[in-house]
Design a protein around this motif. Structure first.
Motif, PDB file in Angstrom:
ATOM      1  N   ALA A   7       0.826  -1.208   0.000  1.00  0.00           N
ATOM      2  CA  ALA A   7       0.000   0.000   0.000  1.00  0.00           C
ATOM      3  C   ALA A   7       0.859   1.256   0.000  1.00  0.00           C
ATOM      4  O   ALA A   7       0.633   2.190  -0.791  1.00  0.00           O
ATOM      5  CB  ALA A   7      -0.931  -0.008   1.210  1.00  0.00           C
ATOM      6  N   GLY A  37      -3.689  -5.584  -3.080  1.00  0.00           N
ATOM      7  CA  GLY A  37      -3.591  -4.431  -2.202  1.00  0.00           C
ATOM      8  C   GLY A  37      -3.107  -3.192  -2.927  1.00  0.00           C
ATOM      9  O   GLY A  37      -3.616  -2.082  -2.707  1.00  0.00           O
ATOM     10  N   SER A  38      -2.123  -3.364  -3.819  1.00  0.00           N
ATOM     11  CA  SER A  38      -1.604  -2.234  -4.588  1.00  0.00           C
ATOM     12  C   SER A  38      -2.675  -1.673  -5.524  1.00  0.00           C
ATOM     13  O   SER A  38      -2.817  -0.456  -5.678  1.00  0.00           O
ATOM     14  CB  SER A  38      -0.374  -2.669  -5.392  1.00  0.00           C
ATOM     15  N   ALA A  77      -5.933  -1.863  -5.117  1.00  0.00           N
ATOM     16  CA  ALA A  77      -6.915  -1.161  -4.295  1.00  0.00           C
ATOM     17  C   ALA A  77      -6.419   0.231  -3.930  1.00  0.00           C
ATOM     18  O   ALA A  77      -7.191   1.207  -3.948  1.00  0.00           O
ATOM     19  CB  ALA A  77      -7.202  -1.969  -3.030  1.00  0.00           C
ATOM     20  N   MET A  78      -5.130   0.338  -3.623  1.00  0.00           N
ATOM     21  CA  MET A  78      -4.566   1.641  -3.269  1.00  0.00           C
ATOM     22  C   MET A  78      -4.635   2.599  -4.453  1.00  0.00           C
ATOM     23  O   MET A  78      -4.985   3.783  -4.294  1.00  0.00           O
ATOM     24  CB  MET A  78      -3.109   1.461  -2.826  1.00  0.00           C
ATOM     25  N   SER A 120      -6.272  -0.810   2.043  1.00  0.00           N
ATOM     26  CA  SER A 120      -5.513  -1.603   1.074  1.00  0.00           C
ATOM     27  C   SER A 120      -4.653  -2.649   1.774  1.00  0.00           C
ATOM     28  O   SER A 120      -4.555  -3.804   1.320  1.00  0.00           O
ATOM     29  CB  SER A 120      -4.641  -0.673   0.229  1.00  0.00           C
TER      30      SER A 120
END
Length: 204
Positions: A100, A155-156, A158-159, A176
């Motif tokens: 994130a 996660g990346s 989502a960020m 994230s």
């Protein structure tokens, strides 16, 4: 990411690098090298791609924490190995935080969302790749046992999406990171892994 969380993530990654040195029967110098590059190798790579001085070269904590992790593994590696299930939970938390924060930093420096996601994944898993290469192992990134790169990519992504929606700061980072953490924990719990090519067996 607060400095305390940053250093906590670095400590857990450094511990895994130092333990790899123990398994490979390296001396204390080799253990320290693996600990350092496992902990900060991904962040250094990200910063070099962005074109800024790596944070690992500005703050002595980034050097002292891997040294402390090396000392712990050097003297108490049997006890640390027995505690690995708990350590892996913290490792998953570090994975989530680093992907994130790495993505957010890349976006802040003007990179496109796609490139920022790639650098976010690099931040999270790059140190592990360096560790495996230095210790003569096939990088786990290449066969993603129990889903490691995939949670970081999620996660990346989502960020990057939250950043595009103008949702930034702690809320975006936490959301994230938790998403990547949860997927990693579930993958460890249920043995999930990325699919292989059709008709191909497991890694040799």
């Amino acid at each position: 990411m607060t400095p305390a969380l940053d250093l906590a993530g670095i400590f857990v990654f450094a511990l895994s690098g130092a333990l790899q040195g123990v398994r490979k029967r390296l001396d204390v110098v080799g253990m320290a090298v693996l600990a350092f590059f496992t902990a900060v190798g991904g962040g250094i790579t990200r910063d070099l791609f962005i074109g800024v001085q790596p944070a690992a070269f500005r703050d002595t904590g980034y050097l002292l924490v891997p040294i402390a992790a090396t000392a712990i593994a050097f003297f108490w590696h049997p006890q640390v190995e027995r505690a690995m299930p708990g350590v892996l939970v913290f490792d998953a938390a570090g994975l989530g935080l680093f992907c994130a924060v790495g993505t957010a930093k890349a976006l802040a420096y003007g990179l496109s969302p796609l490139h920022a996601v790639l650098l976010g994944v690099c931040t999270a898993v790059g140190g592990g790749v360096i560790r495996d290469v230095l210790s003569g192992e096939m990088p786990t990134l290449l066969y993603d046992r129990q889903l490691y790169a995939v949670p970081a990519m999620l996660g990346s992504t989502a960020m990057a999406v939250l950043y595009a929606l103008d949702i930034r700061g702690f809320a975006a980072t936490l959301s994230s990171a938790v998403l990547a953490f949860a997927l990693r924990i579930l993958a460890m719990r249920y043995g999930w892994r990325a699919p292989l090519a059709r008709g191909v067996g497991g890694p040799v």
